[in-house]
Design a protein around this motif. Structure first.
Motif, mmCIF file in Angstrom:
data_model
loop_
_atom_site.group_PDB
_atom_site.id
_atom_site.type_symbol
_atom_site.label_atom_id
_atom_site.label_comp_id
_atom_site.label_asym_id
_atom_site.label_seq_id
_atom_site.Cartn_x
_atom_site.Cartn_y
_atom_site.Cartn_z
ATOM 1 N N THR A 20 32.905 56.220 42.961
ATOM 2 C CA THR A 20 33.807 55.250 43.380
ATOM 3 C C THR A 20 35.069 55.048 42.584
ATOM 4 N N PHE A 21 35.013 55.215 41.183
ATOM 5 C CA PHE A 21 36.358 54.855 40.319
ATOM 6 C C PHE A 21 37.181 56.224 40.237
ATOM 7 N N ASN A 22 36.617 57.415 40.533
ATOM 8 C CA ASN A 22 37.594 58.523 40.610
ATOM 9 C C ASN A 22 38.063 58.834 41.793
ATOM 10 N N GLU A 80 31.973 45.567 35.914
ATOM 11 C CA GLU A 80 31.876 46.454 36.712
ATOM 12 C C GLU A 80 31.444 45.881 37.996
ATOM 13 N N PHE A 81 32.094 46.418 39.039
ATOM 14 C CA PHE A 81 31.778 45.830 40.537
ATOM 15 C C PHE A 81 32.139 47.103 41.301
ATOM 16 N N CYS A 82 31.474 47.772 42.069
ATOM 17 C CA CYS A 82 31.616 48.712 42.952
ATOM 18 C C CYS A 82 30.778 48.997 44.188
ATOM 19 N N VAL A 83 31.239 49.499 45.295
ATOM 20 C CA VAL A 83 30.458 49.858 46.368
ATOM 21 C C VAL A 83 30.679 51.262 46.859
ATOM 22 N N ALA A 84 29.708 52.208 47.050
ATOM 23 C CA ALA A 84 29.911 53.369 47.350
ATOM 24 C C ALA A 84 31.015 53.719 48.448
ATOM 25 N N ASP A 86 31.294 55.894 50.866
ATOM 26 C CA ASP A 86 30.739 55.945 52.393
ATOM 27 C C ASP A 86 30.137 54.620 52.682
ATOM 28 N N ARG A 87 30.338 53.485 52.019
ATOM 29 C CA ARG A 87 29.498 52.327 52.458
ATOM 30 C C ARG A 87 30.583 51.072 52.373
ATOM 31 N N LYS A 88 32.032 51.286 52.018
ATOM 32 C CA LYS A 88 32.726 50.364 52.001
ATOM 33 C C LYS A 88 33.006 49.674 53.339
ATOM 34 N N GLY A 89 33.387 48.572 53.346
ATOM 35 C CA GLY A 89 33.812 47.853 54.615
ATOM 36 C C GLY A 89 32.732 47.606 55.398
ATOM 37 N N GLN A 90 31.571 47.263 54.862
ATOM 38 C CA GLN A 90 30.503 47.063 55.648
ATOM 39 C C GLN A 90 29.599 45.614 55.381
ATOM 40 N N GLY A 91 30.353 45.100 54.376
ATOM 41 C CA GLY A 91 29.949 43.814 54.043
ATOM 42 C C GLY A 91 29.140 43.837 52.872
ATOM 43 N N ILE A 92 28.850 44.881 52.261
ATOM 44 C CA ILE A 92 27.968 45.284 51.004
ATOM 45 C C ILE A 92 28.643 44.575 49.965
ATOM 46 N N GLY A 93 29.883 44.586 49.565
ATOM 47 C CA GLY A 93 30.540 43.872 48.493
ATOM 48 C C GLY A 93 30.277 42.375 48.484
ATOM 49 N N ALA A 94 30.677 41.920 49.500
ATOM 50 C CA ALA A 94 30.661 40.451 49.724
ATOM 51 C C ALA A 94 29.367 39.877 49.591
ATOM 52 N N GLU A 95 28.117 40.688 50.400
ATOM 53 C CA GLU A 95 26.789 40.123 49.983
ATOM 54 C C GLU A 95 26.385 40.247 48.640
ATOM 55 N N SER A 121 43.657 45.918 45.653
ATOM 56 C CA SER A 121 42.547 45.660 46.550
ATOM 57 C C SER A 121 41.357 44.777 46.002
ATOM 58 N N GLY A 122 41.282 44.956 44.615
ATOM 59 C CA GLY A 122 40.488 44.483 43.917
ATOM 60 C C GLY A 122 40.719 42.762 43.870
ATOM 61 N N GLU A 123 42.038 42.429 43.794
ATOM 62 C CA GLU A 123 42.360 41.169 43.932
ATOM 63 C C GLU A 123 42.247 40.696 45.206
ATOM 64 N N ASP A 124 42.622 41.528 46.157
ATOM 65 C CA ASP A 124 42.497 40.962 47.518
ATOM 66 C C ASP A 124 40.753 40.423 47.781
ATOM 67 N N PHE A 125 40.230 41.501 47.306
ATOM 68 C CA PHE A 125 38.650 41.521 47.623
ATOM 69 C C PHE A 125 38.122 40.013 46.858
ATOM 70 N N TYR A 126 38.374 40.088 45.604
ATOM 71 C CA TYR A 126 37.928 38.756 44.836
ATOM 72 C C TYR A 126 38.395 37.364 45.502
ATOM 73 N N LEU A 127 39.745 37.617 45.865
ATOM 74 C CA LEU A 127 40.219 36.127 46.561
ATOM 75 C C LEU A 127 39.421 35.556 47.437
ATOM 76 N N LYS A 128 39.299 36.685 48.555
ATOM 77 C CA LYS A 128 38.312 36.346 49.366
ATOM 78 C C LYS A 128 36.763 36.108 49.167
ATOM 79 N N GLN A 129 36.372 36.358 48.001
ATOM 80 C CA GLN A 129 35.101 35.820 47.512
ATOM 81 C C GLN A 129 35.278 34.534 46.788
ATOM 82 N N GLY A 130 36.169 33.745 46.980
ATOM 83 C CA GLY A 130 36.577 32.425 46.269
ATOM 84 C C GLY A 130 36.843 32.581 44.914
HETATM 85 C C1 COA Z 1 36.431 46.469 46.594
HETATM 86 C C2 COA Z 1 35.142 46.529 47.039
HETATM 87 C C3 COA Z 1 34.091 46.303 45.949
HETATM 88 C C4 COA Z 1 34.845 45.717 48.202
HETATM 89 O O1 COA Z 1 33.379 46.239 48.870
HETATM 90 P P1 COA Z 1 33.160 46.166 50.129
HETATM 91 O O2 COA Z 1 31.695 46.436 50.405
HETATM 92 O O3 COA Z 1 34.091 47.283 50.731
HETATM 93 O O4 COA Z 1 33.701 44.993 50.818
HETATM 94 P P2 COA Z 1 33.259 44.022 52.173
HETATM 95 O O5 COA Z 1 32.942 45.107 53.183
HETATM 96 O O6 COA Z 1 32.031 43.339 51.712
HETATM 97 O O7 COA Z 1 34.303 43.117 52.241
HETATM 98 C C5 COA Z 1 34.396 41.731 52.042
HETATM 99 C C6 COA Z 1 35.947 41.186 52.324
HETATM 100 O O8 COA Z 1 36.838 41.771 51.444
HETATM 101 C C7 COA Z 1 37.842 42.400 52.201
HETATM 102 N N1 COA Z 1 38.086 43.861 51.477
HETATM 103 C C8 COA Z 1 37.347 44.530 51.159
HETATM 104 N N2 COA Z 1 37.800 45.827 50.702
HETATM 105 C C9 COA Z 1 39.263 45.486 50.843
HETATM 106 C C10 COA Z 1 40.363 45.992 50.334
HETATM 107 N N3 COA Z 1 40.395 47.365 49.687
HETATM 108 N N4 COA Z 1 41.535 45.426 50.500
HETATM 109 C C11 COA Z 1 41.582 44.301 50.968
HETATM 110 N N5 COA Z 1 40.616 43.762 51.568
HETATM 111 C C12 COA Z 1 39.379 44.289 51.250
HETATM 112 C C13 COA Z 1 37.293 42.622 53.508
HETATM 113 O O9 COA Z 1 38.244 42.942 54.607
HETATM 114 C C14 COA Z 1 36.331 41.563 53.766
HETATM 115 O O10 COA Z 1 37.120 40.499 54.323
HETATM 116 P P3 COA Z 1 36.669 39.540 55.541
HETATM 117 O O11 COA Z 1 35.531 38.740 54.666
HETATM 118 O O12 COA Z 1 37.624 38.791 55.729
HETATM 119 O O13 COA Z 1 36.047 40.552 56.508
HETATM 120 C C15 COA Z 1 34.971 48.150 47.318
HETATM 121 O O14 COA Z 1 35.903 48.683 48.100
HETATM 122 C C16 COA Z 1 35.011 49.080 46.008
HETATM 123 O O15 COA Z 1 33.959 49.441 45.531
HETATM 124 N N6 COA Z 1 36.207 49.507 45.691
HETATM 125 C C17 COA Z 1 36.206 50.360 44.445
HETATM 126 C C18 COA Z 1 35.969 49.959 43.055
HETATM 127 C C19 COA Z 1 36.622 48.425 42.934
HETATM 128 O O16 COA Z 1 37.946 48.277 43.473
HETATM 129 N N7 COA Z 1 36.117 47.447 42.365
HETATM 130 C C20 COA Z 1 36.512 46.384 42.145
HETATM 131 C C21 COA Z 1 37.734 46.178 41.747
HETATM 132 S S1 COA Z 1 37.588 46.565 39.701
#
Ligand code: COA
Length: 146
Positions: A20-22, A80-84, A86-95, A121-130
């Motif tokens: 994931t991180f490489n 640490e927080f990551c999703v494989a 090949d499994r990104k964008g499927q809601g796994i991270g949010a769940e 993208s990390g900040e965007d993801f975490y903002l969406k998680q509250g």
């Molecule tokens: C960031 C990460 C954890 C997201 O996990 P994911 O399973 O792909 O995310 P989800 O499918 O559950 O998405 C949840 C929401 O976040 C958004 N989101 C996910 N990845 C995003 C990205 N790269 N950029 C912007 N928004 C993103 C999704 O659009 C979704 O939004 P929605 O609720 O409006 O539909 C994953 O992409 C990852 O492991 N990345 C590499 C490691 C990393 O960056 N870790 C976190 C920072 S250290």
């Protein structure tokens, strides 16, 4: 299936972490040995807690960190927080975040925090998680050598 992280899961988690991180957007340069050491070090911290999403015996997501005592309760740092890939964008991270924060709530944690790159993208993801970006604080560091 969401499972509590235990040391027996280290090999699978190391593979997930390196893969994931490489990869983009981080493009880190982790060796397996470095990643294994980092994850094991985290697991050994006092008040460590972690969850992995395991599918067909393979971890496809993980979240881990440790709690710290504060004057107003236990604060938890996600390290640490990551999703494989090949499994990104499927809601796994949010769940995973939802289940993990529910779990932390049950353990009496009063606040959760983490570090990530600003405007990433990390900040965007975490903002969406509250989560909120704390503008009053800054991260400081001092490097030695080159
Ligand atoms: C960031 C990460 C954890 C997201 O996990 P994911 O399973 O792909 O995310 P989800 O499918 O559950 O998405 C949840 C929401 O976040 C958004 N989101 C996910 N990845 C995003 C990205 N790269 N950029 C912007 N928004 C993103 C999704 O659009 C979704 O939004 P929605 O609720 O409006 O539909 C994953 O992409 C990852 O492991 N990345 C590499 C490691 C990393 O960056 N870790 C976190 C920072 S250290």
């Amino acid at each position: 299936m969401m499972k509590r992280i235990t040391p027996e899961m280290l090999d699978g988690l190391t593979e997930l972490f390196v893969e994931t991180f490489n990869a983009p957007p981080w493009n880190d340069l982790w060796t397996r040995e470095q990643a294994r050491t980092r994850l094991l070090d985290i697991m050994k911290r006092p008040k460590f807690l972690g969850l992995a999403d395991v599918r067909d015996g393979r971890p496809v997501g993980m979240v881990m960190g440790h709690a710290e005592q504060s004057y107003d309760g236990l604060h938890f740092q996600i390290l640490e927080f990551c999703v494989a890939n090949d499994r990104k964008g499927q809601g796994i991270g949010a769940e995973m975040m939802k289940q993990f924060t529910d779990y932390l709530d049950k353990k009496g944690i009063t606040a959760v925090y983490l570090l990530t790159m600003r405007s990433s993208s990390g900040e965007d993801f975490y903002l969406k998680q509250g989560f909120k970006t704390i503008s009053e604080m800054c991260v400081m560091s001092k490097r030695y050598g080159t």
